[in-house]
Structures are given as structure tokens and as C-alpha cells.
Motif scaffolding. Structure first.
Motif, PDB file in Angstrom:
ATOM      1  N   ARG A 128     -53.996  62.413 -51.738  1.00 37.80           N
ATOM      2  CA  ARG A 128     -53.822  62.103 -53.166  1.00 37.80           C
ATOM      3  C   ARG A 128     -53.113  60.760 -53.361  1.00 37.80           C
ATOM      4  N   THR A 129     -52.063  60.530 -52.563  1.00 34.00           N
ATOM      5  CA  THR A 129     -51.290  59.290 -52.686  1.00 34.00           C
ATOM      6  C   THR A 129     -52.124  58.085 -52.250  1.00 34.00           C
ATOM      7  N   ASP A 131     -55.289  57.777 -52.456  1.00 29.79           N
ATOM      8  CA  ASP A 131     -56.233  57.538 -53.556  1.00 29.79           C
ATOM      9  C   ASP A 131     -55.537  56.766 -54.683  1.00 29.79           C
ATOM     10  N   TRP A 132     -54.325  57.198 -55.022  1.00 27.22           N
ATOM     11  CA  TRP A 132     -53.568  56.523 -56.090  1.00 27.22           C
ATOM     12  C   TRP A 132     -53.433  55.023 -55.821  1.00 27.22           C
ATOM     13  N   PHE A 133     -53.147  54.693 -54.570  1.00 27.11           N
ATOM     14  CA  PHE A 133     -52.902  53.286 -54.236  1.00 27.11           C
ATOM     15  C   PHE A 133     -54.176  52.551 -53.813  1.00 27.11           C
ATOM     16  N   GLY A 134     -55.314  53.199 -53.961  1.00 30.19           N
ATOM     17  CA  GLY A 134     -56.579  52.503 -53.758  1.00 30.19           C
ATOM     18  C   GLY A 134     -57.048  52.409 -52.316  1.00 30.19           C
ATOM     19  N   SER A 159     -58.647  64.339 -55.102  1.00 30.19           N
ATOM     20  CA  SER A 159     -58.810  63.085 -54.352  1.00 30.19           C
ATOM     21  C   SER A 159     -59.625  63.267 -53.073  1.00 30.19           C
ATOM     22  N   HIS A 162     -62.783  61.578 -53.489  1.00 23.64           N
ATOM     23  CA  HIS A 162     -62.817  60.139 -53.786  1.00 23.64           C
ATOM     24  C   HIS A 162     -62.753  59.272 -52.540  1.00 23.64           C
ATOM     25  N   ALA A 250     -47.105  52.516 -50.902  1.00 24.55           N
ATOM     26  CA  ALA A 250     -46.636  51.863 -52.136  1.00 24.55           C
ATOM     27  C   ALA A 250     -46.252  50.417 -51.839  1.00 24.55           C
ATOM     28  N   SER A 253     -49.334  48.141 -51.275  1.00 20.52           N
ATOM     29  CA  SER A 253     -50.271  47.972 -52.383  1.00 20.52           C
ATOM     30  C   SER A 253     -49.742  47.070 -53.485  1.00 20.52           C
ATOM     31  N   SER A 254     -49.141  45.957 -53.154  1.00 25.23           N
ATOM     32  CA  SER A 254     -48.597  45.131 -54.226  1.00 25.23           C
ATOM     33  C   SER A 254     -48.823  43.663 -53.933  1.00 25.23           C
TER      34      SER A 254
END
Lengths: 254, 254
Positions: A128-129, A131-134, A159, A162, A250, A253-254
């Protein structure tokens, strides 16, 4: 009322052995079933609580299933206790064909690799995480828990439909191949190494996360290009692996 | 063999109602029991599997308990099924007095505040992660799950004994008081707001995390000084709250 054969089949799918034999799994709940119907995976059967069939969200599911020529069956109150995976049956479920993906069928881009993750909830949360961060690609070691375990499926919150999720029967060999043939680098989160904040996002990297107490397994170290860790300052002995993986993703992904 | 009264008492403590009445809770496992004995909490009773009493780790526990004048009882094989909280009994457990802390008894420094966290495992994981990153204070809303739930205790991995954990019966009032009387600011992680990466570590801040689907509750917004969120780029609808809290705490602790 459901046919007895369907009830029996659903109950078999609660066991890993039968999921493997039948190459099928179950997802429960409106979001999961809808995500499955919207994905490339093959949905074999959708079951809806007969009493809810006229409610809007369930109507949508039934319509979508019919459009895709997926069989829809309705269950009665007496069926629910026999088929549910969770305490409270969320009104619908789907039976889905397992997708068997090998590492070389993953998409281009970075790979989140999980080594010996034993807790189904942790595995689902990491998916799930990611997926959140692409992130698009997950690679599971041979001794990681079954991704089609009902608890894992549930905690992915959809997710699982996905991402591309590959399982290897020999993680070391697969990683060696990815390095050699596809020019991937291997970065691991471990109990030693540089700060995870220095870990960079790169297209051709496999990021490995191991089980929380031991880091990655012995034998893998020799092919790891760089090790990183998450510095702590309190009295806790370790972080949960889903937490470590999330902190790293996290940061990347920035 | 354990006395019947002890077995009955332990079984009562599996229910929240009795934990509240008795103001006691149970921790299982070598690490948890040792952390309890090393903490300021009052340990009432330690139970050790009689067959393991001569093993080094258990010997240490028995010695430590005796030093602190804590009663030690030994259980037989037949007792274990009756008292265990987990599938596999890890050889020892302790019964401990609950510490009742109010918000104004927390230590100086930032406060991690949890609003309506319902999942015991998530709560435990957040406490463990907070400990890892050196946070000292946890504040729980009135509708957050019981911190002495066996699942929560287990997933803290001993960190429940390292932090000050206060529970409030009215979160809004408590936060208003912290703002007014102690000059705390209130930052929340929410579904909107600036990037969490801009969130700063400050000594006088309450960091609020709400249940994953809704963010923080209505009514709290008016006292929040700043809202932040964790930007995603995939298809997942939300992050698990233990994951969000970890990402923020990791970011703050550097």
C-alpha cells in the motif's frame, strides 16, 4: 443462497495450499472488488450480499462485473458466516486469478524487494505504501509470506491490483541476474551503513528490506552495492519492517 | 502448577473492562518482562514456564524479580493453554500496574498525540517508532484503543515501558489547556496542508495524527496552528496511520 460447491471452494481458498493449487485468491469489500474489476487481473466470480444488491455501490459492482462478463452470485444471510474472511462481511467479495510474474516481467524503474517478510499485515502495508509513493514493482523472496493471504490482500487496501508483484524462488540468483543482465544496483536497508537520508532515487536500483530483527539475510551482502540504516536515538531495539520501508520510500520520493 | 485464582485473574485481564477495574495489564516474553522490571512501573507478578527456569535468560528475569521483591510463580504445561495471549507462549509473562498519567504529567518536550486510533497493532507500532526516534511523550484521545490491550503491548516491543503515555478524557480541552497554559503549538498531519517535509521539530509542539481515512476529527481544526500532509503520487487512497506517523517522526528527528 450460494451453491454448496462455491462455499466449499471459497473455504479452500482460505488455505495457502489450495490457493497455490487453484492459483486463485479472494478479495473482500467494495473498494477491493472494484479495484480488481478495474485491473488487468482476471476476476472469476463476484459474490454480493443479496440484501445489498440494490444499494448504489453494489449496483456499480454488479454492472461492472456484467460488462466484463464476470459471473455474479448473490449470497443469503446463512451463507455469510460460511464464507467470510473477516469478522464483519463487507457485503461483497471477488475470486481472482493469481498473476504469476517473474522478476524479468517487472516494469522499468526501481524495484522494492522484500526479504523474508513473515507478517501478512506488514507485507500488505508495504505494498500500500509503495503504491502511495508511486513505486511500480515489488519483488518477494522465496520465504516471504504469501501475498494472496487474506490478511495481506486486505491490508494492501486495493494496492495489490495497482502494482506488479513478482515472486522469486531464489532471491540471490534473481538479484545477480538483475545486476548482470539489466544493470541494476542493489541498495539495502540494514543495521549498519550510511544514513538512509543519503539513499538516492534511481531508476535502476533494487531497494532491499529484510525482516526487522536481522536485516537482510547472510549471503546477500556480497551482492549489495550500498548499505544504509535509519538512525535511532531512543531505547527501542528496532523498527518494524513496514515502518522502515515507508520511511525510506518517503525519503526517495521527493 | 499455578493456583486457580491466578489463572482466573489472568483471564480476566484479557478483557478491557477488567483491565480497567483492576488497573493492571499483562506483558509476555523475555524482552517485555525484562523491560517492565527495569522500568518505573510496578510489577505485581512474574510467571515463568517451570521447564525453562534454569535457562539463562529466564534465570536473569527470576533474579531481577526477586531483587525487586516481585512475586515469581512457575507454570506447568497444562497452565500455558489457559493463560497465554499469543499462539505460542514465549515462556514468561508479567502482571503490571497501569500507570495513569495526565497530560500535565508528561515530560517537557514535544508530544505525539493520537486521535481516534482504533487498531491495537497500529497504536503499539507508533509507540515503538516514537521510542526509536527519541520522542518521550504520547497523548491518547478518549476514543483511541486501550494502550494495555495485549496486541498493543506486544507490538510496542517493550517501548510501552520507555515512554510517558497519557490518556485524556477530552482531547479538545486538553489541547486547549496545553496551548494556553504551557504555550504548546498544535501541528496536525491531515489530508491537506503543506508538505510534511516542512514540519519542524520544536520542543513545544503537539503533533497530532488522526485515523487514516478521515485525518483529525472535526472540531479540532480550530485549535490547530498548522496542517501538513504527505504527498503521494500513486493510486493508493491513503496511508496507514502508523506509516504516516513514522514518516513524520523520521523527518523530525534529524
Amino acid at each position: 443462497m450460494l451453491e454448496l460447491s462455491i462455499i466449499k471452494h471459497l473455504n479452500k481458498l482460505k488455505q495457502k495450499k489450495f490457493r497455490k493449487e487453484e492459483k486463485e485468491f479472494v478479495v473482500e469489500g467494495i473498494k477491493g472488488v472494484m479495484d480488481a474489476l478495474n485491473s488487468e487481473m482476471e476476476v472469476i466470480l463476484v459474490i454480493v450480499d443479496g440484501k445489498l444488491r440494490d444499494e448504489k455501490e453494489f449496483e456499480k459492482i454488479i454492472l461492472k462485473a456484467e460488462k466484463k462478463n464476470v459471473q455474479v452470485a448473490f449470497c443469503g444471510r446463512n451463507d455469510i458466516d460460511k464464507i467470510k474472511n473477516t469478522e464483519t462481511f463487507p457485503g461483497c467479495l471477488a475470486v481472482i486469478d493469481q498473476l504469476e510474474i517473474l522478476a524479468d516481467q517487472l516494469d522499468d524503474g526501481p524495484i522494492i524487494c522484500l526479504d523474508a517478510i513473515k507478517d501478512p499485515g506488514n507485507l500488505g502495508t508495504i505494498i500500500r505504501t509503495a503504491d502511495w509513493f508511486g513505486f511500480k514493482n515489488i519483488l518477494l523472496s522465496e520465504d516471504t509470506v504469501d501475498v494472496y493471504n487474506p490478511k495481506t490482500v486486505r491490508s494492501t487496501m486495493g494496492s495489490i491490483f495497482h502494482l506488479k508483484i513478482a515472486k522469486t524462488s531464489n532471491l540471490l540468483k534473481t538479484l545477480e541476474k538483475l545486476k548482470k543482465e539489466s544493470e541494476y544496483k542493489i541498495y539495502s536497508l540494514d543495521l549498519k551503513g550510511e544514513s538512509h537520508k543519503k539513499m538516492k532515487y534511481e531508476e535502476k536500483v533494487v531497494y532491499i528490506f529484510g525482516s526487522e530483527s536481522q536485516g537482510i539475510r547472510e549471503g546477500l551482502e556480497k551482492i549489495v552495492d550500498k548499505s544504509y540504516n535509519i538512525a535511532g536515538q531512543g531505547q527501542a531495539e528496532s523498527l518494524n519492517v513496514a515502518i522502515s520501508a515507508a520511511i525510506v520510500m518517503a525519503n526517495l520520493s521527493s
